[in-house]
Design a protein around this motif. Structure first.
Motif, PDB file in Angstrom:
ATOM      1  N   GLU A 104      18.123 -20.577  13.055  1.00  0.00           N
ATOM      2  CA  GLU A 104      17.553 -21.799  12.511  1.00  0.00           C
ATOM      3  C   GLU A 104      16.750 -22.514  13.488  1.00  0.00           C
ATOM      4  O   GLU A 104      16.949 -23.126  14.499  1.00  0.00           O
ATOM      5  CB  GLU A 104      18.420 -22.690  11.922  1.00  0.00           C
ATOM      6  CG  GLU A 104      17.989 -23.971  10.920  1.00  0.00           C
ATOM      7  CD  GLU A 104      19.245 -24.750  10.618  1.00  0.00           C
ATOM      8  OE1 GLU A 104      18.635 -25.739  10.086  1.00  0.00           O
ATOM      9  OE2 GLU A 104      20.200 -24.664  10.717  1.00  0.00           O
TER      10      GLU A 104
ATOM     11  N   GLY B 141      14.246 -25.090   6.432  1.00  0.00           N
ATOM     12  CA  GLY B 141      14.938 -25.465   5.266  1.00  0.00           C
ATOM     13  C   GLY B 141      16.013 -24.784   5.141  1.00  0.00           C
ATOM     14  O   GLY B 141      16.170 -23.552   5.427  1.00  0.00           O
ATOM     15  N   ASN B 142      17.130 -25.324   4.796  1.00  0.00           N
ATOM     16  CA  ASN B 142      18.602 -25.074   4.917  1.00  0.00           C
ATOM     17  C   ASN B 142      18.827 -23.924   3.642  1.00  0.00           C
ATOM     18  O   ASN B 142      19.402 -23.200   3.717  1.00  0.00           O
ATOM     19  CB  ASN B 142      19.477 -26.139   4.778  1.00  0.00           C
ATOM     20  CG  ASN B 142      21.032 -25.604   4.869  1.00  0.00           C
ATOM     21  OD1 ASN B 142      21.316 -24.885   5.848  1.00  0.00           O
ATOM     22  ND2 ASN B 142      21.809 -25.780   3.892  1.00  0.00           N
ATOM     23  N   ASP B 143      17.840 -24.238   2.536  1.00  0.00           N
ATOM     24  CA  ASP B 143      18.343 -23.547   1.398  1.00  0.00           C
ATOM     25  C   ASP B 143      17.866 -22.113   1.390  1.00  0.00           C
ATOM     26  O   ASP B 143      18.574 -21.123   1.136  1.00  0.00           O
ATOM     27  CB  ASP B 143      17.339 -23.894   0.190  1.00  0.00           C
ATOM     28  CG  ASP B 143      18.039 -25.367  -0.345  1.00  0.00           C
ATOM     29  OD1 ASP B 143      19.112 -25.771  -0.236  1.00  0.00           O
ATOM     30  OD2 ASP B 143      17.442 -25.997  -1.038  1.00  0.00           O
TER      31      ASP B 143
ATOM     32  N   ILE C 169      17.785 -20.487   4.180  1.00  0.00           N
ATOM     33  CA  ILE C 169      18.862 -19.805   5.309  1.00  0.00           C
ATOM     34  C   ILE C 169      20.186 -19.562   4.548  1.00  0.00           C
ATOM     35  O   ILE C 169      20.830 -18.194   4.669  1.00  0.00           O
ATOM     36  CB  ILE C 169      19.195 -20.820   6.465  1.00  0.00           C
ATOM     37  CG1 ILE C 169      17.966 -21.102   7.196  1.00  0.00           C
ATOM     38  CG2 ILE C 169      20.458 -20.168   7.348  1.00  0.00           C
ATOM     39  CD1 ILE C 169      18.200 -22.126   8.317  1.00  0.00           C
ATOM     40  N   GLU C 170      20.540 -20.493   3.457  1.00  0.00           N
ATOM     41  CA  GLU C 170      21.850 -20.216   2.929  1.00  0.00           C
ATOM     42  C   GLU C 170      21.572 -18.809   1.872  1.00  0.00           C
ATOM     43  O   GLU C 170      22.392 -17.865   1.858  1.00  0.00           O
ATOM     44  CB  GLU C 170      22.279 -21.174   1.990  1.00  0.00           C
ATOM     45  CG  GLU C 170      22.658 -22.371   2.929  1.00  0.00           C
ATOM     46  CD  GLU C 170      23.938 -22.255   3.753  1.00  0.00           C
ATOM     47  OE1 GLU C 170      24.729 -21.477   3.618  1.00  0.00           O
ATOM     48  OE2 GLU C 170      24.235 -22.727   4.436  1.00  0.00           O
TER      49      GLU C 170
ATOM     50  N   SER D 149      21.475 -15.415   3.930  1.00  0.00           N
ATOM     51  CA  SER D 149      22.603 -15.211   4.368  1.00  0.00           C
ATOM     52  C   SER D 149      23.389 -14.525   3.429  1.00  0.00           C
ATOM     53  O   SER D 149      24.001 -13.381   3.648  1.00  0.00           O
ATOM     54  CB  SER D 149      23.417 -16.695   4.601  1.00  0.00           C
ATOM     55  OG  SER D 149      24.900 -16.161   5.293  1.00  0.00           O
TER      56      SER D 149
ATOM     57  N   ARG E 213      25.416 -18.336  12.591  1.00  0.00           N
ATOM     58  CA  ARG E 213      24.086 -19.247  12.556  1.00  0.00           C
ATOM     59  C   ARG E 213      23.910 -19.925  13.982  1.00  0.00           C
ATOM     60  O   ARG E 213      24.937 -20.424  14.618  1.00  0.00           O
ATOM     61  CB  ARG E 213      23.994 -20.224  11.709  1.00  0.00           C
ATOM     62  CG  ARG E 213      22.458 -21.037  11.817  1.00  0.00           C
ATOM     63  CD  ARG E 213      22.503 -21.957  10.630  1.00  0.00           C
ATOM     64  NE  ARG E 213      22.929 -21.701   9.221  1.00  0.00           N
ATOM     65  CZ  ARG E 213      22.727 -22.437   8.027  1.00  0.00           C
ATOM     66  NH1 ARG E 213      22.309 -23.684   8.318  1.00  0.00           N
ATOM     67  NH2 ARG E 213      23.244 -22.144   7.027  1.00  0.00           N
TER      68      ARG E 213
ATOM     69  N   THR F   2      21.467 -22.902  15.672  1.00  0.00           N
ATOM     70  CA  THR F   2      20.641 -23.755  15.236  1.00  0.00           C
ATOM     71  C   THR F   2      19.854 -24.165  16.533  1.00  0.00           C
ATOM     72  O   THR F   2      20.403 -24.847  17.367  1.00  0.00           O
ATOM     73  CB  THR F   2      21.032 -25.193  14.437  1.00  0.00           C
ATOM     74  OG1 THR F   2      21.707 -24.553  13.326  1.00  0.00           O
ATOM     75  CG2 THR F   2      20.135 -26.026  14.146  1.00  0.00           C
TER      76      THR F   2
ATOM     77  N   SER G 125      27.438 -21.996  14.310  1.00  0.00           N
ATOM     78  CA  SER G 125      28.596 -21.998  13.347  1.00  0.00           C
ATOM     79  C   SER G 125      28.684 -20.448  12.957  1.00  0.00           C
ATOM     80  O   SER G 125      27.782 -19.703  13.181  1.00  0.00           O
ATOM     81  CB  SER G 125      27.950 -22.753  11.929  1.00  0.00           C
ATOM     82  OG  SER G 125      26.719 -21.982  11.584  1.00  0.00           O
TER      83      SER G 125
ATOM     84  N   ASP H   4      10.951 -18.708   0.858  1.00  0.00           N
ATOM     85  CA  ASP H   4      11.351 -19.912   0.127  1.00  0.00           C
ATOM     86  C   ASP H   4      11.475 -19.695  -1.514  1.00  0.00           C
ATOM     87  O   ASP H   4      11.999 -20.433  -2.389  1.00  0.00           O
ATOM     88  CB  ASP H   4      10.507 -21.183   0.032  1.00  0.00           C
ATOM     89  CG  ASP H   4       9.104 -21.012  -0.215  1.00  0.00           C
ATOM     90  OD1 ASP H   4       8.772 -19.829  -0.246  1.00  0.00           O
ATOM     91  OD2 ASP H   4       8.399 -21.726  -0.859  1.00  0.00           O
TER      92      ASP H   4
END
Length: 317
Positions: free
Chosen positions: A90, A95-97, A99-100, A103, A116, A118, A195, A274
């Motif tokens: 990251e 944007g976190n969305d 990445i999730e 994943s 992950r 960051t 993480s 995205d």
């Protein structure tokens, strides 16, 4: 004979006639202009309403396509990365969305997600380059090689890549002391947070680009630093994909910078992660990376197409 009074009355009559003509003419012209403007306003309002309806219909269509892709994504990517593992990187401003979602999709494709990493903005600060160089040199493992004439971020990229990814199946899924020392060192310096268990040496890497371009003095150098890491990950593992939203492929964006660099020959990019469809493309790009094929995908400048063509088959090699 015609007396003076007659001339006076005639002159007054002429001026009254002229005044009346001007008044009547201006009134007629004013009504005509008003009618024209009224017609134009009505036409503009009608056109705007039609545009709003077309936009609404397009939005509904796009929402439907997004929902369709989300529902079918697990089936589309199933088994494509079976036996592989993925580490997520990251970048500052990502944007976190996305990445999730990537994943989860990697797991749906049969891959394990180790964890992950960051990247913190501190790592990219100009006043940290000397410290980054010294830290990378200090933590370098015996089997890690620095690129020729490598600067601070070239060295840091090589060291981090050695701790996160591998080409060797025997090392995949295993942590080692050298890799642990690298991650701990960079964490203690405030350069990264982690993480999961990213030190378990994944075979593949996905770096998610910033949502907005680094539009500040030195932003280009920050992009170069991240590109150094992406290139190092690609060289140390079986492949790397850098994904981001469309803005990342615009001037000043990480993907735009990567596509203009030598890294584009080996690192794949996707500038639509995205979206659900773009996340599927990222998995297809990873699958191609396993087979030694790299590409630039999406809708932005420098993309060769929206997705790999021909698309790889469901069985990975």
């Amino acid at each position: 004979m015609i007396d003076f009074r007659y001339h006076l009355v005639s002159i007054v009559a002429i001026f009254l006639a002229l005044a009346l003509g001007i008044v009547l003419g201006s009134t007629t012209l004013s009504n005509s202009v008003s009618d024209t403007l009224r017609q134009q306003a009505n036409s503009a309002a009608k056109t705007a309403q039609q545009a709003r309806l077309a936009q609404r219909d397009l939005r509904h269509q796009l929402d439907g396509e997004e929902q369709f892709t989300k529902v079918l994504s697990p089936q589309i990517v199933a088994e494509r990365l079976k036996g592989q593992s993925v580490v997520l990187i990251e970048t500052p401003g990502a944007g976190n969305d996305s990445i999730e979602q990537i994943s989860q999709l990697a797991k749906d494709s049969g891959a394990a997600v180790t964890g992950r990493v960051t990247i913190q903005k501190k790592l990219l600060d100009d006043d940290q380059q000397t410290t980054v160089d010294e830290l990378a040199t200090q933590l370098k493992a015996e089997d890690v090689k620095f690129p020729e004439n490598a600067g601070a971020y070239g060295k840091a990229g090589a060291v981090l890549a050695g701790a996160l990814v591998t080409k060797d199946p025997a090392k995949s899924g295993r942590e080692d002391a050298a890799g642990g020392a690298v991650l701990n060192g960079f964490k203690q310096a405030g350069y990264v947070t982690t993480s999961g268990k990213p030190g378990q040496h994944a075979t593949l890497a996905v770096m998610v680009a910033p949502a907005a371009a680094y539009a500040y003095a030195g932003g280009g150098d920050d992009n170069k630093a991240l590109i150094s890491l992406a290139s190092a990950l690609d060289g140390a593992g079986r492949g790397t994909v850098v994904g981001g939203p469309p803005t990342s492929a615009q001037e000043g964006g990480l993907i735009a910078a990567l596509r203009d660099s030598d890294a584009a020959d080996s690192v794949s990019t996707v500038d639509v992660v995205d979206t659900a469809a773009g996340q599927v493309v990222a998995i297809l790009a990873l699958q191609n990376e396993i087979g030694g094929k790299s590409g630039q995908y999406g809708t932005g400048a420098g993309a060769s197409g929206y997705l790999p063509s021909p698309a790889p088959t469901a069985k990975n090699g």
